[in-house]
Design a protein around this motif. Sequence first.
Motif, PDB file in Angstrom:
ATOM      1  N   ALA A  65     -44.711 -34.436  81.940  1.00 17.63           N
ATOM      2  CA  ALA A  65     -44.403 -35.193  80.723  1.00 17.63           C
ATOM      3  C   ALA A  65     -44.149 -36.659  81.061  1.00 17.63           C
ATOM      4  N   PHE A  66     -43.466 -36.922  82.173  1.00 15.64           N
ATOM      5  CA  PHE A  66     -43.225 -38.297  82.608  1.00 15.64           C
ATOM      6  C   PHE A  66     -44.547 -39.010  82.890  1.00 15.64           C
ATOM      7  N   ALA A  67     -45.439 -38.346  83.610  1.00 18.95           N
ATOM      8  CA  ALA A  67     -46.735 -38.945  83.929  1.00 18.95           C
ATOM      9  C   ALA A  67     -47.518 -39.244  82.654  1.00 18.95           C
ATOM     10  N   THR A  68     -47.424 -38.362  81.674  1.00 19.95           N
ATOM     11  CA  THR A  68     -48.115 -38.567  80.406  1.00 19.95           C
ATOM     12  C   THR A  68     -47.498 -39.735  79.642  1.00 19.95           C
ATOM     13  N   ALA A  69     -46.166 -39.756  79.568  1.00 17.97           N
ATOM     14  CA  ALA A  69     -45.469 -40.838  78.860  1.00 17.97           C
ATOM     15  C   ALA A  69     -45.751 -42.186  79.509  1.00 17.97           C
ATOM     16  N   LEU A  70     -45.745 -42.224  80.836  1.00 17.98           N
ATOM     17  CA  LEU A  70     -46.029 -43.469  81.555  1.00 17.98           C
ATOM     18  C   LEU A  70     -47.436 -43.961  81.228  1.00 17.98           C
ATOM     19  N   THR A  71     -48.397 -43.061  81.238  1.00 17.77           N
ATOM     20  CA  THR A  71     -49.783 -43.427  80.935  1.00 17.77           C
ATOM     21  C   THR A  71     -49.913 -43.920  79.497  1.00 17.77           C
ATOM     22  N   LEU A  72     -49.224 -43.280  78.571  1.00 22.42           N
ATOM     23  CA  LEU A  72     -49.282 -43.672  77.160  1.00 22.42           C
ATOM     24  C   LEU A  72     -48.420 -44.898  76.864  1.00 22.42           C
ATOM     25  N   GLY A  73     -47.468 -45.215  77.761  1.00 21.02           N
ATOM     26  CA  GLY A  73     -46.574 -46.347  77.539  1.00 21.02           C
ATOM     27  C   GLY A  73     -45.515 -46.079  76.480  1.00 21.02           C
ATOM     28  N   VAL A  74     -45.026 -44.833  76.443  1.00 16.28           N
ATOM     29  CA  VAL A  74     -44.008 -44.449  75.458  1.00 16.28           C
ATOM     30  C   VAL A  74     -42.837 -43.765  76.171  1.00 16.28           C
ATOM     31  N   PRO A  75     -41.679 -43.665  75.495  1.00 14.62           N
ATOM     32  CA  PRO A  75     -40.537 -42.973  76.100  1.00 14.62           C
ATOM     33  C   PRO A  75     -40.767 -41.467  76.246  1.00 14.62           C
TER      34      PRO A  75
END
Length: 189
Positions: A65-75
């Motif tokens: 989930a962190f990797a996904t959020a980082l890629t999307l630029g969201v919390p």
Amino acid sequence: MEQLKQRILEEASILSTDVLKLDRLLNHQVDPELTMEMGREFARRFEGEGITKVITIESSGIPIAFATALTLGVPLVFARRKKTLLAEPDAYSERVPSFTKGIVTDLMVSRQLLSPDDVLLYIDDIIANGDAAKGLIRIIERSGAKLAGLGIAVEKTFQPGGRLIREQGIRVESLVRIASLADGKIAFE
């Protein structure tokens, strides 16, 4: 996702016809590059959905989930499984059984972290029976936020979780789908 399939074949352990141990990949040890690749793939699949936050359940879902959020630029928001001294007494809460842990736990998310303006992407490591997922979906519904979909690294399609979530009209994207663990062999769909 071929890279994930290959790593599962090389590193996973089959404990029974229902249980696949992924400690070397997802649940105890994390490969940062593979995890980032999974996050990039989920971000690609849900691109254009207006995601404002990624949500998951502690603890095994957090790295992906962190990797996904980082890629999307969201919390990233994660549901806690244990109350802490700082927990809000009126947090969103759902009691759910855990297939893997063999216990019932409470999922809790602070009311301050979810709003009706949010478009959430729920990311998790594995789905079996889907009880935890259904619990977090109920929390999301009560918050008024929109659920864009559910991204799962490994879906065990011989168990009903993914199917039950899809039957609710929720988009489910799985990187790897496992049809069977019979005879000590991993059979992918």
